[in-house]
Design a protein around this motif. Structure first.
Motif, short mmCIF file in Angstrom:
data_model
loop_
_atom_site.label_atom_id
_atom_site.label_comp_id
_atom_site.label_asym_id
_atom_site.label_seq_id
_atom_site.Cartn_x
_atom_site.Cartn_y
_atom_site.Cartn_z
N GLN A 144 40.11 42.00 40.57
CA GLN A 144 40.18 42.98 39.49
C GLN A 144 39.85 42.34 38.13
N ASN A 145 40.26 41.10 37.95
CA ASN A 145 39.92 40.39 36.71
C ASN A 145 38.41 40.30 36.53
N LEU A 146 37.72 39.95 37.62
CA LEU A 146 36.26 39.83 37.55
C LEU A 146 35.61 41.18 37.28
N MET A 147 36.08 42.21 37.94
CA MET A 147 35.53 43.54 37.73
C MET A 147 35.69 43.97 36.27
N ALA A 148 36.88 43.76 35.72
CA ALA A 148 37.13 44.15 34.33
C ALA A 148 36.31 43.30 33.37
N ALA A 149 36.19 42.00 33.65
CA ALA A 149 35.43 41.11 32.77
C ALA A 149 33.96 41.46 32.74
N GLN A 150 33.40 41.79 33.89
CA GLN A 150 31.98 42.16 33.94
C GLN A 150 31.71 43.44 33.15
N TYR A 151 32.63 44.41 33.25
CA TYR A 151 32.44 45.64 32.48
C TYR A 151 32.65 45.39 30.98
N LEU A 152 33.61 44.53 30.65
CA LEU A 152 33.83 44.18 29.25
C LEU A 152 32.59 43.49 28.66
N ALA A 153 31.97 42.63 29.45
CA ALA A 153 30.74 41.98 28.99
C ALA A 153 29.64 43.01 28.71
N GLU A 154 29.53 44.03 29.57
CA GLU A 154 28.56 45.11 29.32
C GLU A 154 28.85 45.80 27.99
N CYS A 155 30.12 46.10 27.75
CA CYS A 155 30.51 46.77 26.50
C CYS A 155 30.13 45.91 25.29
#
Length: 408
Positions: A186-197
């Motif tokens: 879940q950390n990786l999933m959230a981090a990847q989306y945060l990077a997109e933002c």
């Protein structure tokens, strides 16, 4: 006889004229101006940069150092262009992105800051605002005093990043688990989306890992200070800000935001406001609680000065936060530690809480977007870099004042 008297009279008149001339006031001879006294100076001890905040230290008693209490930035000799006062929090030093391009001398009152020959002086970049950055450089001028140069650049060097996002755990360490969720995933999933933002905001972003594995495998998992490990990446990528993404466990509910003991809580508070506005709530039962889901947790180990508990905050902040362990492992890169990242550790939810887990599954994108929005607010990404000052429509930030005729 007549001629003798006439000659005598002439001599008498001539003598009287010479006597009167000698007694008359003489024009003053021009006096060469006294040379101007040499400028007084205070010795510079060191400059550390935390995020985009420059911390400029003077020598103090017993070999210690302390921040100059105030600074003036001068262009020429007409008067200071900026006045800065010391504030609470190492993230509130001389904010480099808010200074217009140009060359400045730095003074403390009437004193220039003398620089010992060979003293290391840092240089770097501000983060990307409106597709632009500032390259800044402290240097020793020809007279041996401290100066600062800033110039606008349109693109960062290949190895320089604005933000590093660290998805917590990974590799053989899955982190916490519960209610069908594994933290590392879940950390990786959230981090990847945060990077997109962040990239949509124009920022240059790096992640400390891109999949389930940690770069370097078991060696870096056991030693986060090793070459290529997550702490080392902050310095190698010259990141100004670090956001460590986590999910929590242990009996609470809601989000927690951790910042350094030595910064104020501005970044955490900006993110907190957006998370609350999104409909989520904070947890207030953790160690190091300050207020409303904001935390500052100190280490329990004995030390001459208080130190942050979490290594990802303490060891990535550069010399401003005394990164003891990283300095021991990476002594070959000691100069790079003059620049460190401002860090925020975020626990989105408690995944062992059924309500939190269900909320996360349905709303995780909204929570991540709130973190991005709060961070952008703190970084003031809508502002123009280097346009705070006289003649600007933008107000001076807290800690700066506009010089006036009454300023001394």
């Amino acid at each position: 006889m007549y001629m003798k008297k006439r000659g005598l009279f002439f001599l008498l008149i001539t003598g009287l004229f010479l006597l009167l001339s000698a007694c008359a006031p003489q024009p003053a001879e021009p006096v060469a101006p006294e040379p101007a006294p040499p400028p007084t100076a205070q010795p510079l001890s060191a400059i550390y940069v935390h995020g985009e905040s420059a911390l400029i230290y003077a020598h103090a008693s017993y070999g210690r150092r302390e921040l100059f209490p105030h600074l003036e930035l001068w262009q020429g000799e007409e008067g200071p262009d900026f006045l800065w006062q010391e504030e609470e929090g190492i993230n509130r030093g001389l904010l480099l992105w808010q200074i217009p391009p140009g060359e400045y001398s730095l003074r403390c009152g009437e004193d220039l800051l003398s620089v010992e020959e060979g003293l290391f002086l840092p240089e770097g970049y501000t983060i990307t605002r409106n597709s632009r950055n500032l390259h800044w450089q402290f240097y020793r001028d020809a007279a041996g005093f401290l100066a600062l140069r800033l110039e606008e650049v349109e693109q960062l060097p290949k190895d320089v990043y604005d933000i590093l996002i660290d998805p917590g755990h990974g590799g053989i360490d899955p982190g916490a688990s519960g209610n069908g969720l594994v933290e590392a995933e879940q950390n990786l999933m959230a981090a990847q989306y945060l990077a997109e933002c962040f990239r949509e905001m124009g920022l240059k972003v790096a992640l400390s890992r891109h999949d389930a594995e940690i770069p370097g495998a078991s060696w870096e998992e056991d030693n986060p200070y090793a070459e290529g490990a997550r702490v080392d990446q902050v310095y190698r990528k010259h990141a100004k800000y670090l956001l460590s993404s986590h999910l929590n466990a242990g009996g609470g509910s809601g989000f927690q935001l951790y910042s350094s003991l030595y910064t104020d809580s501005s970044w955490a508070a900006a993110v907190q406001a957006e998370l609350l506005a999104s409909g989520w709530h904070g947890d207030e039962n953790g160690l190091g609680w300050v207020e409303a889901a904001l935390y500052k947790r100190g280490s329990e180990k004995r030390s001459l000065i208080p130190r942050d508990y979490y290594f990802i905050i303490r060891e990535t902040g550069g010399y401003a936060l005394s990164p003891y362990n990283y300095r021991l492992f990476r002594i070959d890169r000691h100069e790079e530690l003059a620049l460190g990242a401002e860090a925020l550790l975020l626990e989105y939810i408690f995944l062992d809480h059924a309500g939190d887990a269900e909320y996360w599954k349905k709303n995780w994108r909204e929570l991540v977007a709130a973190v991005a929005a709060g961070s952008a607010e703190y970084w003031q990404l809508e502002e123009e870099p280097g346009l705070i000052g006289p003649g600007s429509s933008q107000p001076f930030p807290e800690g700066y004042t506009v010089p006036s005729e009454t300023d001394e």
